[in-house]
Design an enzyme around this catalytic site. Structure first.
Site, PDB file in Angstrom:
ATOM      1  N   PRO A   2      -1.821   1.211   4.948  1.00 44.14           N
ATOM      2  CA  PRO A   2      -0.631   1.857   5.050  1.00 44.14           C
ATOM      3  C   PRO A   2      -0.728   3.374   5.603  1.00 44.14           C
ATOM      4  CG  PRO A   2      -0.913   0.936   2.883  1.00 44.14           C
ATOM      5  CD  PRO A   2      -2.130   0.428   3.606  1.00 44.14           C
ATOM      6  N   GLU A   3       0.031   3.728   6.330  1.00 48.29           N
ATOM      7  CA  GLU A   3      -0.053   5.091   7.219  1.00 48.29           C
ATOM      8  C   GLU A   3       0.890   5.958   6.453  1.00 48.29           C
ATOM      9  OE1 GLU A   3       0.086   4.932  11.189  1.00 48.29           O
ATOM     10  OE2 GLU A   3      -0.795   3.018  11.502  1.00 48.29           O
ATOM     11  N   HIS A 100      -4.059  -9.873 -10.014  1.00 45.19           N
ATOM     12  CA  HIS A 100      -4.584  -8.660  -9.462  1.00 45.19           C
ATOM     13  C   HIS A 100      -3.935  -7.487  -9.931  1.00 45.19           C
ATOM     14  CE1 HIS A 100      -6.982 -11.056  -6.905  1.00 45.19           C
ATOM     15  NE2 HIS A 100      -5.868 -11.898  -6.495  1.00 45.19           N
ATOM     16  N   ARG A 119      -7.472  -7.430  -2.615  1.00 45.99           N
ATOM     17  CA  ARG A 119      -8.170  -7.139  -1.959  1.00 45.99           C
ATOM     18  C   ARG A 119      -9.271  -6.314  -2.280  1.00 45.99           C
ATOM     19  NH1 ARG A 119      -6.803  -7.518   4.501  1.00 45.99           N
ATOM     20  NH2 ARG A 119      -9.006  -7.989   4.502  1.00 45.99           N
ATOM     21  N   ARG A 162     -11.263  19.430  24.298  1.00 45.18           N
ATOM     22  CA  ARG A 162     -11.873  18.438  23.700  1.00 45.18           C
ATOM     23  C   ARG A 162     -11.972  17.218  24.827  1.00 45.18           C
ATOM     24  NH1 ARG A 162     -12.538  17.697  17.902  1.00 45.18           N
ATOM     25  NH2 ARG A 162     -11.948  19.625  17.025  1.00 45.18           N
TER      26      ARG A 162
END
Length: 283
Positions: A2-3, A100, A119, A162
């Protein structure tokens, strides 16, 4: 994984059931997730009132009145689900416990917050609220992309000289916190910048132009409830819908959506991650 938009969506979903409420009882059903849980976690959570639920990068922090904060990272398959909320915004009945369900918070208002993670790549920790910014997972993070410290001057200065690809630079959590693969691909497409361009060779004006684009991409995703890829769910169990609005992510071989472009979406691998882009639009 998830972001930022997915994590922010979960935080917003949890807030009505948690903020201002007491954790009447905490259940911890195993000793660890990705790392061991802190000592006496259930005991330290039980009886605490949640004063504020906030987000830092991809982490949720529940500030407790006793001076500690519960840090939560969803990992790859972690979900925080709300049931029994008296406000009527979630499921009215508590579902049967699942295999879970590793941590369960029984709130004083009748809500139940369940952290389910098949997981077990998620994580939880307890830290002193006053010292939260010094925590090992938070100390090196850059500014929030939706916050006031993320502005044109910051990004131009951070990327000046950069020699790394612009996509890799934007994924560097020390430069800006919380951006991930999906939304960097989408932002670079909107900006017309090729993901492999060296960051230091892009003009300051184009770098500065990325700031409002990044903000808008994230805002659009949050409004849509995040993206549901594989395991992500909102706090009420519903799917997010932003994936239906992807311009490039996951669209390899499909036509570019810009009306003036006849390009085809391509894919390259950068740092072990897929980058999706239009070779005609993005330079």
């Amino acid at each position: 994984m998830p972001e930022l938009p997915e994590v922010e969506t979960v935080r917003r979903g949890l807030a009505p059931a948690m903020e201002g409420q007491v954790i009447a009882r905490a259940e911890v059903n195993r000793p660890d997730l990705r790392w061991p849980f802190p000592d006496r976690m259930a005991e330290r959570l039980t009886g605490q009132r949640v004063s504020l639920l906030r987000r830092r990068s991809k982490y949720i922090l529940a500030d407790l009145e006793g001076g500690e904060s519960l840090l939560v990272h969803l990992g790859m398959s972690g979900r925080m689900l709300v049931s029994g909320d008296p406000l009527g915004q979630f499921q009215h009945n508590h579902p049967a416990p699942e295999k879970h369900d590793h941590v369960v918070l029984h709130m004083g208002n009748g809500a139940r917050i369940t952290f389910n993670d098949p997981r077990r790549f998620g994580a939880m920790d307890l830290l002193n609220t006053a010292d939260a910014d010094a925590h090992k997972l938070l100390a090196s993070l850059g500014p929030e992309p939706l916050g006031n410290d993320f502005h044109e001057a910051h990004l131009v200065a951070a990327l000046k000289g950069r020699n790394m690809p612009i996509k890799s630079a934007l994924l560097d959590q020390r430069i800006v916190a919380g951006l991930g693969n999906i939304y960097v691909c989408e932002a670079l497409y909107r900006a017309g910048i090729h993901p492999a361009r060296k960051a230091g060779r892009i003009s300051a004006s184009r770098i500065a132009g990325l700031v409002p684009i990044i903000r808008q991409v994230l805002a659009d995703a949050i409004t849509a409830g995040g993206s549901s890829l594989k395991d992500f769910r909102q706090a009420d169990g519903e799917l997010g819908y932003f994936q239906h609005s992807f311009d490039v992510y996951g669209r390899e071989g499909k036509a570019c959506r810009r009306p003036s472009c006849d390009g085809t979406i391509g894919r390259i691998v950068q740092g072990g991650r897929s980058s999706f882009y239009c070779p005609r639009c993005q330079r």
